[in-house]
Design an enzyme around this catalytic site. Structure first.
Site, short mmCIF file in Angstrom:
data_model
loop_
_atom_site.label_atom_id
_atom_site.label_comp_id
_atom_site.label_asym_id
_atom_site.label_seq_id
_atom_site.Cartn_x
_atom_site.Cartn_y
_atom_site.Cartn_z
N VAL A 1 21.11 16.54 13.05
CA VAL A 1 21.57 16.41 14.29
C VAL A 1 20.03 15.57 14.31
O VAL A 1 20.54 13.47 14.56
CB VAL A 1 21.58 16.95 14.81
CG1 VAL A 1 21.90 16.62 16.27
CG2 VAL A 1 23.60 17.66 14.71
N GLU B 1 18.36 13.03 2.57
CA GLU B 1 18.88 14.77 3.02
C GLU B 1 19.14 15.56 1.07
O GLU B 1 19.13 15.20 0.17
CB GLU B 1 20.39 14.50 3.52
CG GLU B 1 20.43 15.37 3.96
CD GLU B 1 20.00 16.88 4.92
OE1 GLU B 1 19.28 16.26 5.67
OE2 GLU B 1 20.04 17.35 4.00
N ARG C 1 14.58 23.15 13.84
CA ARG C 1 13.06 23.17 14.65
C ARG C 1 12.99 25.22 14.34
O ARG C 1 13.92 25.70 14.10
CB ARG C 1 13.90 23.37 15.75
CG ARG C 1 13.76 22.15 15.53
CD ARG C 1 14.20 21.20 17.51
NE ARG C 1 12.82 21.89 18.83
CZ ARG C 1 12.63 21.02 19.21
NH1 ARG C 1 11.52 20.01 18.42
NH2 ARG C 1 11.52 22.02 20.00
N THR D 1 12.11 21.75 26.35
CA THR D 1 12.45 20.72 25.42
C THR D 1 13.57 19.92 25.98
O THR D 1 13.61 18.64 25.14
CB THR D 1 12.46 21.35 23.93
OG1 THR D 1 11.53 22.94 23.61
CG2 THR D 1 13.30 20.27 23.00
N CYS D 2 14.70 20.33 25.85
CA CYS D 2 15.77 19.58 26.57
C CYS D 2 15.56 18.33 27.61
O CYS D 2 16.01 17.49 27.36
CB CYS D 2 17.14 20.64 26.49
SG CYS D 2 17.80 19.62 28.03
N LEU E 1 8.47 23.02 34.01
CA LEU E 1 10.24 23.36 33.63
C LEU E 1 11.20 22.20 32.93
O LEU E 1 10.92 21.37 33.48
CB LEU E 1 10.71 23.70 35.14
CG LEU E 1 9.85 24.87 36.11
CD1 LEU E 1 9.65 24.50 37.09
CD2 LEU E 1 9.90 26.15 35.61
N HIS F 1 47.03 6.39 29.26
CA HIS F 1 46.47 4.87 28.23
C HIS F 1 46.37 3.76 28.69
O HIS F 1 46.82 4.09 29.70
CB HIS F 1 48.47 4.69 27.71
CG HIS F 1 48.84 3.13 26.76
ND1 HIS F 1 48.55 3.64 25.06
CD2 HIS F 1 49.04 2.04 26.72
CE1 HIS F 1 48.60 2.59 24.85
NE2 HIS F 1 48.91 1.56 26.18
N ASP G 1 17.17 28.89 21.93
CA ASP G 1 16.53 28.36 20.18
C ASP G 1 16.28 29.54 19.36
O ASP G 1 15.99 29.80 18.11
CB ASP G 1 15.95 27.45 20.46
CG ASP G 1 16.28 26.32 20.45
OD1 ASP G 1 17.34 26.37 21.33
OD2 ASP G 1 15.96 24.80 19.92
C1 LIG Z 1 14.84 15.36 19.49
C2 LIG Z 1 15.45 16.42 20.01
C3 LIG Z 1 17.02 16.69 20.70
C4 LIG Z 1 18.44 17.40 20.80
N1 LIG Z 1 19.15 16.83 21.64
C5 LIG Z 1 20.52 17.98 22.05
C6 LIG Z 1 20.88 17.43 22.88
O1 LIG Z 1 21.94 16.30 22.56
N2 LIG Z 1 22.13 18.44 23.10
C7 LIG Z 1 21.71 19.10 22.58
O2 LIG Z 1 22.30 20.89 24.06
N3 LIG Z 1 20.73 20.16 22.74
C8 LIG Z 1 19.23 18.97 22.31
N4 LIG Z 1 18.61 19.69 22.06
C9 LIG Z 1 18.31 21.11 21.66
C10 LIG Z 1 17.49 22.23 22.63
O3 LIG Z 1 16.25 20.82 23.38
C11 LIG Z 1 17.45 22.70 22.57
O4 LIG Z 1 18.81 23.68 22.04
C12 LIG Z 1 16.93 23.26 24.47
O5 LIG Z 1 16.02 23.16 24.61
C13 LIG Z 1 16.45 25.51 23.30
O6 LIG Z 1 16.02 25.84 25.33
P1 LIG Z 1 15.55 26.63 25.12
O7 LIG Z 1 15.68 27.51 26.57
O8 LIG Z 1 15.77 28.10 23.97
O9 LIG Z 1 13.61 26.25 24.43
P2 LIG Z 1 13.27 25.21 25.34
O10 LIG Z 1 14.11 24.20 25.63
O11 LIG Z 1 12.72 24.89 24.45
O12 LIG Z 1 11.87 26.19 26.12
C14 LIG Z 1 10.90 26.65 26.00
C15 LIG Z 1 9.98 26.93 27.18
O13 LIG Z 1 9.45 27.99 26.94
C16 LIG Z 1 7.93 27.82 27.20
N5 LIG Z 1 6.65 28.94 26.57
C17 LIG Z 1 6.76 28.66 25.30
N6 LIG Z 1 6.08 29.61 25.48
C18 LIG Z 1 5.76 30.23 26.26
C19 LIG Z 1 4.39 31.22 26.45
N7 LIG Z 1 3.57 31.92 25.75
N8 LIG Z 1 4.79 31.58 28.07
C20 LIG Z 1 5.04 30.51 28.96
N9 LIG Z 1 5.86 29.61 28.55
C21 LIG Z 1 6.37 29.28 27.25
C22 LIG Z 1 8.12 26.04 26.60
O14 LIG Z 1 7.15 25.94 27.39
C23 LIG Z 1 9.11 25.76 27.02
O15 LIG Z 1 9.22 24.73 27.86
C24 LIG Z 1 17.25 18.62 20.74
C25 LIG Z 1 16.33 18.77 20.93
C26 LIG Z 1 15.31 18.41 19.73
C27 LIG Z 1 13.92 18.28 19.43
#
Ligand SMILES: Cc1cc2nc3c(=O)[nH]c(=O)nc-3n(C[C@H](O)[C@H](O)[C@H](O)COP(=O)(O)OP(=O)(O)OC[C@H]3O[C@@H](n4cnc5c(N)ncnc54)[C@H](O)[C@@H]3O)c2cc1C
Length: 488
Positions: free
Chosen positions: A208, A228, A293, A70-71, A67, A465, A332
């Site tokens: 980023v 890049e 990503r 990614t974040c 839970l 300030h 995402d």
């Molecule tokens: C290195 C890095 C740095 C970052 N830094 C920032 C930052 O500073 N600030 C910011 O705002 N964003 C940042 N991000 C981006 C941010 O992490 C993502 O935008 C965010 O996590 C997206 O949320 P999400 O819920 O869409 O997906 P996710 O957080 O990826 O969550 C999706 C979840 O679904 C689960 N899942 C997938 N398929 C299944 C399945 N079939 N069954 C059950 N579960 C499943 C996965 O295990 C995962 O837990 C960063 C990302 C990375 C990689």
């Protein structure tokens, strides 16, 4: 199935907890119906669950990993912890310019990881407790698949929802022919657990994630080169922010090559050799692939159930509805900014939409953006180029306030600027900042943009300030035609 154990722990701690224990409960029927079934427990998915539970909707939150997604585990939080350790290293190394004698003896990666993992662990525990203690949320541990327009299956058990929310997140992409081996050619996932400080790294991608890792490694003493393909670093930002970041990186001796597409990578005896357009080669111990990503949507049943997709992304309308009735998508997997707080806001929006609250549509341009490298880059609203495209070049007014005139920035010894973009005789439609700690200024900047403030309205607000917020105040004073410490 790791979650079930921890969920049970949460349930022991809190008697109200209804976290899934179905694996152990043989008396439970093989079907369960909820108001919302959410596939994915990251930022987008868990925010949907929390808001829906507040609104008295019953929720099944399906997560195959941890839970928080990614974040929490592989993104925002761990990278920002590394960036903070990097800042401490820089401050120690450069302490003498402030009259403080200190010596940087070295970077203990095991200790850095332990600090970083401690932060993650505390937040993870809190999130598990929060979700686990809601009587309306059932957390289901396991991999789900959309098997009908209103049902997700996990390990043979079907979870039916009056509504479905797809929130399966994203993964680190690579390029055709570029194989990630997790050792010398790595992604951010591997970089976050690297047990050593490498001597040199090539970072493929100046967006980023690429510039944040480049910044960390340089502070840790690594020889870094960014490659890049686009003509500038952080190319999605305003051009002046890119120029200022490139200047700052040059000063920090972070090497970068822009407008140079990657051609190939070869393994050498002790690292990698990368060839870029034009035939130039660069060698290093590691190659970090940070080229963006991709949506995690393959083989999850979305297309089979009629959800319209485009190159793996789930298409939605502005109310986050997919092409299938009562199926929504957040985070995402929805085209647009891949940011955690966008996922949170979309999750809240979808829960309220399902509850019939008719929430206001989210303005994508009003989502604040921060890149946490040193110096930080922060922005909200339109870039100068986008504003000119949208309103016409003669209708757009710009003011660029140099942090050289800001007392607090001088104290911090940081260079940078606050740049405002406004429509002639209209509100501020873009704020672009660069400099140490400017990420913290985005709170005010996003209010200015999202409340459609006019420069004169911001100019009448008092800024403390000496603070960096004064830079925002001074820029608005200047744009309102009454500059204080600058000539407009
Ligand atoms: C290195 C890095 C740095 C970052 N830094 C920032 C930052 O500073 N600030 C910011 O705002 N964003 C940042 N991000 C981006 C941010 O992490 C993502 O935008 C965010 O996590 C997206 O949320 P999400 O819920 O869409 O997906 P996710 O957080 O990826 O969550 C999706 C979840 O679904 C689960 N899942 C997938 N398929 C299944 C399945 N079939 N069954 C059950 N579960 C499943 C996965 O295990 C995962 O837990 C960063 C990302 C990375 C990689």
């Amino acid at each position: 199935m790791t979650e079930v154990g921890s969920a049970q722990e949460a349930s022991r701690r809190d008697p109200r907890c209804t976290v899934a224990t179905w694996e152990l409960d043989v008396s439970e029927p093989n079907d369960a119906t909820f108001d919302i079934v959410i596939l994915g427990g990251g930022s987008g998915g868990y925010a949907t669950a929390l808001r829906a539970a507040q609104l008295n909707l019953s929720v099944a939150l399906i997560e195959k990993g941890k839970l928080g997604g990614t974040c929490l585990h592989n993104g925002c939080i761990p990278t920002k912890a590394l960036l903070h350790a990097a800042e401490v290293a820089d401050q120690t190394r450069e302490s003498e310019q402030f009259g403080v004698k200190a010596e940087l003896v070295g970077i203990d990666m095991a200790a850095v990881h332990s600090y970083k993992d401690g932060v993650i662990g505390r937040l993870y525990k809190g999130l598990q407790g929060l979700l686990g203690s809601s009587k309306n949320i059932t957390v289901v541990a396991g991999a789900g698949r959309l098997v009908a327009p209103n049902a997700v299956e996990v390990d043979g058990k079907r979870y039916t929802g009056r509504n479905i929310v797809l929130a399966s997140g994203s993964y680190a992409k690579s390029l055709p022919g570029l194989e990630i081996d997790g050792e010398r050619v790595i992604t951010s996932d591997h970089a976050l657990t690297l047990d050593r400080v490498p001597s040199s790294v090539i970072v493929l991608g100046g967006g980023v994630i690429g510039v944040e890792f480049a910044s960390v490694w340089k502070s840790f003493g690594v020889d870094v080169t960014i490659i890049e393909a686009l003509p500038r670093l952080v190319a999605a930002e305003d051009e002046d922010s890119s120029k200022a970041l490139e200047r700052a990186f040059r000063k920090r001796k972070i090497n970068f090559k822009v407008g140079k597409p990657f051609e190939k990578v070869e393994k050498t005896a002790d690292g990698v050799k990368v060839t870029i357009a034009g035939g130039e080669t660069i060698e290093a111990e590691l190659l970090l692939v940070a080229v963006g990503r991709g949506p995690n949507t393959a083989n999850l049943g979305y297309e089979e159930q009629g959800v319209k997709m485009d190159r793996g992304y789930v298409l939605t309308d502005e109310r986050l509805r997919t092409s299938v009735p009562n199926v929504y998508a957040v985070g995402d997997i929805v085209p647009g900014l891949q940011l955690a707080h966008r996922g949170f806001q979309q999750g809240i929006f979808v829960a309220e939409e399902i509850a019939g609250q008719n929430p206001a549509v989210i303005d994508e341009a009003g989502i604040p953006r921060i890149t946490y490298c040193d110096p930080e880059v922060a922005s909200v609203g339109l870039t100068e180029a986008k504003a000119k495209e949208q309103y016409g070049a003669d209708k757009v007014k710009i003011f660029n306030y140099n942090l050289g005139g800001n007392g607090r920035s001088q104290i911090l010894k940081t260079a940078g600027h606050v740049k405002l973009v406004r429509v002639e005789d209209g509100p501020v439609i873009g704020v672009h900042m660069i400099g140490a700690r400017v990420g913290e200024l985005i709170g005010e900047a996003q209010l200015i943009y999202n409340w459609e403030a006019y420069p004169a309205e911001v100019a009448q607000l008092v800024h403390a300030h000496p603070s960096q917020t004064e830079a925002l105040g001074e820029a608005h004073l200047a744009l309102a035609g009454k500059p204080l410490h600058v000539h407009a």
